[in-house]
Design a protein around this motif. Structure first.
Motif, PDB file in Angstrom:
ATOM      1  N   PRO A  32      55.551 -22.345  54.192  1.00  0.00           N
ATOM      2  CA  PRO A  32      54.456 -23.070  53.546  1.00  0.00           C
ATOM      3  C   PRO A  32      53.685 -23.946  54.525  1.00  0.00           C
ATOM      4  CG  PRO A  32      56.507 -24.200  53.143  1.00  0.00           C
ATOM      5  CD  PRO A  32      56.864 -22.912  53.840  1.00  0.00           C
ATOM      6  N   GLU A  33      52.433 -24.175  54.164  1.00  0.00           N
ATOM      7  CA  GLU A  33      51.662 -25.183  54.874  1.00  0.00           C
ATOM      8  C   GLU A  33      51.885 -26.504  54.142  1.00  0.00           C
ATOM      9  OE1 GLU A  33      47.407 -24.594  55.128  1.00  0.00           O
ATOM     10  OE2 GLU A  33      47.217 -26.450  56.292  1.00  0.00           O
ATOM     11  N   HIS A  39      54.193 -24.901  44.152  1.00  0.00           N
ATOM     12  CA  HIS A  39      54.010 -24.584  42.738  1.00  0.00           C
ATOM     13  C   HIS A  39      54.835 -23.355  42.366  1.00  0.00           C
ATOM     14  CE1 HIS A  39      51.301 -21.480  44.182  1.00  0.00           C
ATOM     15  NE2 HIS A  39      50.502 -22.382  44.731  1.00  0.00           N
ATOM     16  N   GLY A  41      54.126 -20.382  41.888  1.00  0.00           N
ATOM     17  CA  GLY A  41      53.892 -19.186  42.703  1.00  0.00           C
ATOM     18  C   GLY A  41      54.784 -19.166  43.932  1.00  0.00           C
ATOM     19  N   THR A 229      51.711 -12.663  50.837  1.00  0.00           N
ATOM     20  CA  THR A 229      50.982 -12.180  49.672  1.00  0.00           C
ATOM     21  C   THR A 229      49.829 -11.261  50.105  1.00  0.00           C
ATOM     22  OG1 THR A 229      50.171 -14.451  49.694  1.00  0.00           O
ATOM     23  CG2 THR A 229      51.620 -13.849  47.912  1.00  0.00           C
ATOM     24  N   LEU A 260      52.129 -14.332  42.368  1.00  0.00           N
ATOM     25  CA  LEU A 260      52.390 -14.608  40.963  1.00  0.00           C
ATOM     26  C   LEU A 260      51.192 -15.340  40.355  1.00  0.00           C
ATOM     27  CD1 LEU A 260      54.108 -14.984  38.392  1.00  0.00           C
ATOM     28  CD2 LEU A 260      55.111 -16.993  39.469  1.00  0.00           C
ATOM     29  N   LYS A 269      47.239 -24.813  45.345  1.00  0.00           N
ATOM     30  CA  LYS A 269      47.530 -26.183  45.760  1.00  0.00           C
ATOM     31  C   LYS A 269      46.271 -27.027  45.731  1.00  0.00           C
ATOM     32  CE  LYS A 269      50.365 -24.855  49.361  1.00  0.00           C
ATOM     33  NZ  LYS A 269      50.407 -24.907  50.812  1.00  0.00           N
TER      34      LYS A 269
HETATM   35  P1  ATP Z   1      47.842 -22.108  47.786  1.00  0.00           P
HETATM   36  O1  ATP Z   1      46.810 -21.043  47.619  1.00  0.00           O
HETATM   37  O2  ATP Z   1      48.373 -22.638  46.524  1.00  0.00           O
HETATM   38  O3  ATP Z   1      47.447 -23.197  48.738  1.00  0.00           O
HETATM   39  P2  ATP Z   1      49.082 -20.853  49.929  1.00  0.00           P
HETATM   40  O4  ATP Z   1      49.307 -19.403  49.967  1.00  0.00           O
HETATM   41  O5  ATP Z   1      47.980 -21.401  50.739  1.00  0.00           O
HETATM   42  O6  ATP Z   1      49.038 -21.349  48.443  1.00  0.00           O
HETATM   43  P3  ATP Z   1      51.240 -21.525  51.611  1.00  0.00           P
HETATM   44  O7  ATP Z   1      51.805 -22.859  51.835  1.00  0.00           O
HETATM   45  O8  ATP Z   1      50.501 -20.894  52.717  1.00  0.00           O
HETATM   46  O9  ATP Z   1      50.366 -21.639  50.333  1.00  0.00           O
HETATM   47  O10 ATP Z   1      52.328 -20.526  51.022  1.00  0.00           O
HETATM   48  C1  ATP Z   1      53.620 -20.352  51.517  1.00  0.00           C
HETATM   49  C2  ATP Z   1      54.113 -18.998  51.101  1.00  0.00           C
HETATM   50  O11 ATP Z   1      54.114 -18.881  49.691  1.00  0.00           O
HETATM   51  C3  ATP Z   1      53.211 -17.911  51.639  1.00  0.00           C
HETATM   52  O12 ATP Z   1      54.016 -16.878  52.155  1.00  0.00           O
HETATM   53  C4  ATP Z   1      52.434 -17.473  50.441  1.00  0.00           C
HETATM   54  O13 ATP Z   1      52.069 -16.129  50.545  1.00  0.00           O
HETATM   55  C5  ATP Z   1      53.407 -17.727  49.292  1.00  0.00           C
HETATM   56  N1  ATP Z   1      52.700 -17.953  48.033  1.00  0.00           N
HETATM   57  C6  ATP Z   1      51.728 -18.852  47.789  1.00  0.00           C
HETATM   58  N2  ATP Z   1      51.253 -18.739  46.534  1.00  0.00           N
HETATM   59  C7  ATP Z   1      51.954 -17.744  45.950  1.00  0.00           C
HETATM   60  C8  ATP Z   1      51.946 -17.135  44.651  1.00  0.00           C
HETATM   61  N3  ATP Z   1      51.114 -17.530  43.690  1.00  0.00           N
HETATM   62  N4  ATP Z   1      52.822 -16.128  44.420  1.00  0.00           N
HETATM   63  C9  ATP Z   1      53.672 -15.728  45.377  1.00  0.00           C
HETATM   64  N5  ATP Z   1      53.733 -16.244  46.609  1.00  0.00           N
HETATM   65  C10 ATP Z   1      52.892 -17.243  46.907  1.00  0.00           C
END
Ligand code: ATP
Ligand code: MG
Length: 551
Positions: A32-33, A39, A41, A229, A260, A269
């Protein structure tokens, strides 16, 4: 691996790689960043990455993708680690940060320059966009593309040394400005950003891009399967290009799966942050939030969430999961694991006129778990029942109290409503009643009494604050249509009530769940609840009545 577990396509790939001897054990990562709270997802991604490592005796790393210091904070780092632990997973090795690799990444970038595979570009963001071309038109070469290796190296070193302002230069990969995949049109590898970083403080003023950082971090850690994703599918050619350009052996492979999406739920986020910052909810862990911290505070047990993630499975097809599936998993878990007790949420006082003395009753804590034991209840001549269990003009099929009618008091006698006193507003304020003294643990003679209601003895009752939560959005797809998603917020997503509870409930520790009989599942609030002064959150009602009845 447990043969009971059905293999999704990713587990199938891992199993094939093991069988073919391509890997000894899978190494995955959750990356994650730290720019917000996790959340629901993310729960899917966590369960997948840690779950594969568990199923195949591999390892999963916890790694923060922290290359964008302006959006990131230590608070988010801390909450993310807590959420992953809460969900029940343990990472192998230390907590890792992409920023741990800044020096190695920098050296890799110099190597690309040395191989003529990267160059310093002086276009600003707007010009770069114009040069990039479109889906139908190839891009044009930046003037910097033809700079000499020595000049590039010199400029890149000076970028690092802090000689230039933000945005003055970037480092870009030299790939193909005519590539059909726009991600390959000389993507940016480094930007100048004079910003304080939560891990590296002020040591750096250039920061690597996500696209450059991710494959290399995976390679440094010996990741075998880099799961992300679907929106990263178009970035995979770049992922592979970089690893090939740097001659990485046994390079990690990227695989994509569908994110998801849930009805009535935001999974971004950025948008969740808006809800917090604009005061639509109380905090990131408001029990209405789909953040893992909110879900936890709402009282949804981690095993129920893990089970949900298992049920939805993993595929490459984008889909929208019905939130009632989560509700189902929550009820299924709590039905088995939550003890029972009584709480009256809208108290109406009742006086029993024919009870010779108080009686003590032992009531089971769970109907299917006699081994859990019982709790003691007292019934005396003053008690509380729920106002909504009495009606003068009952609708058809009403089984609760009416003037002159009878119901069973749960675990106790059959009680008859003799009369009701009303207050100045015309609301019932005191019920006069009698009980049938032959009905403790026995059926009444000569008649059937269908209804059962819950109650709390007035002498034993303790006041309590109860928060009834409903869905945060009234629209199944809050992000659809014109305008801001906040217009779909449910104005009635929180009701606070002052109720009366039986003494057993005073013993519950924060975060313990319980079923209030006939009302639903509740949790002692993680922060506000104190033994002797509890605050309860409703996790979920007993049945899915959403849209069928008002709250
Ligand atoms: P957001 O769009 O909420 O900021 P993000 O993808 O930017 O989410 P990251 O912190 O980069 O958030 O995500 C960490 C990991 O979680 C990544 O591998 C991302 O693909 C996965 N991820 C994020 N959102 C989902 C989701 N809705 N369903 C499944 N995996 C997810
Ligand atoms: Mg992201």
């Amino acid at each position: 691996m447990d043969s009971e577990i059905t293999k999704d396509f990713l587990r199938q790939i891992v199993a094939d790689d093991l069988a073919a001897g391509r890997i000894d054990a899978p190494v995955t990562r959750f990356p994650p960043e730290p720019n917000g709270y996790l959340h629901i997802g993310h729960a899917k991604s966590i369960c997948l990455n840690f779950g594969i490592a568990e199923d195949f005796a591999g390892a999963c790393h916890m790694r923060f993708d922290d290359t964008n210091p302006q959006a990131e904070e230590q608070e988010f780092v801390d909450s993310i680690l807590e959420d992953v632990r809460w969900l029940g997973f343990a990472w192998v090795g230390p907590v890792r940060y992409a920023s741990d690799y800044f020096e190695r990444l920098y050296l890799a970038a110099e190597r690309l320059i040395d191989k003529d595979l990267a160059y310093v570009c002086d276009l600003d963001a707007e010009a770069m966009r114009a040069y990039r071309g479109t889906l139908t038109e190839p891009g044009r070469a930046s003037p910097g593309r033809s700079r000499s290796k020595a000049e590039n190296l010199d400029l890149f070193r000076r970028m690092r040394a802090g000689e230039f302002a933000d945005g003055a230069y970037t480092l870009r990969a030299r790939i193909d400005m005519a590539a059909a995949n726009i991600n390959l049109r000389d993507p940016v590898l480094y930007r100048i950003r004079h910003a304080h970083h939560h891990q590296t403080a002020d040591r750096w003023c250039i920061y690597p891009s996500y696209d450059f950082t991710h494959p290399l971090s995976d390679a440094f850690e010996g990741i075998t399967h880099s799961l992300c994703t679907l929106e990263f599918e178009d970035h995979r050619p770049l992922y592979d290009w970089l690893l090939a350009a740097l001659e990485v052996e046994a390079a990690p492979r990227q695989y994509e799966f569908a994110r998801l999406n849930l009805t009535y739920t935001l999974t971004s986020k950025r948008k969740l942050k808006q809800l917090v910052e604009n005061g639509h909810v109380e905090s990131w862990d408001d029990p209405r939030m789909p953040t893992l911290a909110g879900i936890r505070r709402r009282g949804i047990p981690a095993p129920a969430l893990r089970h949900f993630c298992q049920r939805i499975g993993v595929t490459r097809a984008d889909s929208l999961v019905d939130v009632s599936m989560l509700d189902f998993c929550v009820r299924e878990h709590l039905e088995q694991h939550a003890p029972r007790a009584m709480a009256v949420l809208r108290p109406l006082r009742v006086r029993i006129h024919n009870l010779p003395q108080a009686v003590d009753i032992e009531a089971p804590l769970h109907p299917q778990h006699p081994e859990w034991g019982t709790r003691s209840l007292r019934l005396s001549s003053e008690l509380w029942i729920d106002r909504e269990d009495y009606s003068e003009n009952p609708p058809k099929g009403w089984k609760r109290l009416v003037p002159g009618g009878e119901v069973r008091l749960r675990h106790a006698y059959v009680m008859r409503c003799v009369s009701v006193d009303y207050d100045e507003q015309g609301q019932p304020c005191l019920m006069h009643a009698t009980v049938d003294l032959d009905t403790l643990g026995a059926h009444p003679q000569g008649r059937k009494v269908k209804g059962v209601i819950h109650w709390v003895d007035a002498g034993q009752a303790q006041p309590v604050r109860v928060r009834l939560y409903d869905r945060l959005f009234v629209s199944a797809d809050p992000e659809a249509g014109e305008g801001d998603f906040t217009r779909h917020l449910n104005p009635n997503s929180l009701h606070e009530l002052e109720g009366m509870i039986e003494p057993y409930l005073l013993q519950l520790q924060p975060e313990q769940t319980v079923q209030f009989e006939r009302e639903g599942y509740f949790v002692a609030d993680r922060y506000l609840s104190q033994p002797q002064a509890p605050v309860f959150n409703r996790v979920i009602a007993l049945r899915d009545s959403w849209g069928k009845e008002s709250a």
